[in-house]
Write an enzyme that holds these catalytic residues in place. Structure first.
Site, PDB file in Angstrom:
ATOM      1  CG  HIS A  92      21.173  94.112 -49.029  1.00 18.12           C
ATOM      2  ND1 HIS A  92      21.693  93.872 -50.275  1.00 18.12           N
ATOM      3  CD2 HIS A  92      20.831  95.415 -49.025  1.00 18.12           C
ATOM      4  CE1 HIS A  92      21.658  94.995 -50.985  1.00 18.12           C
ATOM      5  NE2 HIS A  92      21.139  95.932 -50.258  1.00 18.12           N
TER       6      HIS A  92
ATOM      7  CD  GLU B  66      25.083  92.093 -49.729  1.00 20.86           C
ATOM      8  OE1 GLU B  66      23.886  91.775 -49.797  1.00 20.86           O
ATOM      9  OE2 GLU B  66      25.712  92.586 -50.698  1.00 20.86           O
TER      10      GLU B  66
HETATM   11  C1  GLP Z   1      21.717  99.572 -51.229  1.00 18.48           C
HETATM   12  C2  GLP Z   1      21.635 100.261 -49.862  1.00 18.48           C
HETATM   13  C3  GLP Z   1      20.411  99.795 -49.114  1.00 18.48           C
HETATM   14  C4  GLP Z   1      19.190  99.942 -49.994  1.00 18.48           C
HETATM   15  C5  GLP Z   1      19.348  99.064 -51.206  1.00 18.48           C
HETATM   16  C6  GLP Z   1      18.146  99.064 -52.115  1.00 18.48           C
HETATM   17  O1  GLP Z   1      22.200  98.293 -51.113  1.00 18.48           O
HETATM   18  N1  GLP Z   1      22.802  99.993 -49.076  1.00 18.48           N
HETATM   19  O2  GLP Z   1      20.272 100.579 -47.932  1.00 18.48           O
HETATM   20  O3  GLP Z   1      18.031  99.578 -49.275  1.00 18.48           O
HETATM   21  O4  GLP Z   1      20.467  99.548 -51.920  1.00 18.48           O
HETATM   22  O5  GLP Z   1      18.254 100.124 -53.017  1.00 18.48           O
HETATM   23  P1  GLP Z   1      17.097 100.583 -53.991  1.00 18.48           P
HETATM   24  O6  GLP Z   1      16.190 101.432 -53.147  1.00 18.48           O
HETATM   25  O7  GLP Z   1      17.814 101.407 -55.029  1.00 18.48           O
HETATM   26  O8  GLP Z   1      16.442  99.376 -54.520  1.00 18.48           O
END
Ligand code: GLP
Length: 237
Positions: free
Chosen positions: A134, A139
């Protein structure tokens, strides 16, 4: 898509910092799209410490949890205030953010879409990557949505966001407002950071799999100016 394989998370963060800082120096009125998540924290720390001039820039964050006010501890707004906004000279009026607590989600999404357009569109969109492919909260599913919209979060996505809610996935809101794939593909340049073994499957699908709604990030294959920074662990697939 330009793919750069960095040694590790620290190296990828430093490279992302260098790219964003150079873009801001070259274009002080830059309109930045910004992500939350654990991935960009080190990049934000570098940006906050660099003494860059943010006074003429504008920012638009990707998304916000439905029902949360900007002051709520688990909100993405609170996350951004902590990691960047409170630490740079960016006036509140220049910070674009979706209001999770807006009464009418449809009107709030339309307001945000219009605000981005009025600012001239996103010049540089920085992205993280969900382990299911995503972007923001777009999603995987049978369809993707172009405009800013209210999205239903997958269980795995809520689990991945639990760190913002005392490690309790049940406390993570079930829905969120997010920019859609239209703004992602319209951004004049895209910089995605994906690090760690948990992202390897999504990185392989987005870079070498088919364009598919089952992997929203795969659509970056057709973006004319997309850069992907991965570390060795995320590049394993
Ligand atoms: C959430 C945010 C996304 C982000 C993702 C991954 O879902 N809405 O924008 O890219 O988390 O997060 P992480 O960087 O903590 O793996």
């Amino acid at each position: 898509m330009t793919i750069e394989v960095c040694a590790d998370h620290a190296d990828a963060s430093e490279r992302a910092f260098t790219i964003v800082a150079a873009a801001l120096r070259a274009d002080p009125v830059l309109v930045l799209g910004l992500p939350t998540g654990q991935t960009p924290v080190a990049m934000y720390a570098r940006l906050a410490a660099a003494g860059l001039d943010w006074s003429a820039a504008r920012t638009f964050n990707l998304d916000e949890f439905a029902g949360l006010a900007p002051g709520d501890a688990g909100s993405f707004r609170a996350f951004m205030d902590e990691h960047l906004f409170s630490r740079v000279n960016l006036a509140p009026a220049r910070i674009g953010f979706l209001r999770g607590d807006a009464g009418a989600a449809g009107a709030e999404c339309a307001r945000y879409e219009a605000a981005i357009e009025e600012a001239g569109g996103i010049g540089l969109l920085v992205l993280g990557l969900g382990s299911n492919g995503h972007i923001g909260f777009n999603e995987p599913g049978p369809t993707l949505t172009a405009p800013t919209h209210l999205a239903v979060l997958h269980a795995a996505t809520r689990a991945a966001s639990a760190y913002l809610f005392g490690d309790d996935p049940a406390r993570v809101p079930e829905r969120a407002l997010t920019i859609g794939m239209g703004q992602v593909l319209k951004a004049r340049a895209v910089l995605m950071i994906a690090t760690g073994a948990s992202k390897a499957g999504a990185v392989a699908a987005m870079t070498h799999g088919p364009l598919t709604t089952a992997c929203p990030a795969s659509w970056l294959q057709v973006h004319p100016r997309a850069t992907l920074l991965v570390d060795r662990a995320a590049a394993a697939g």
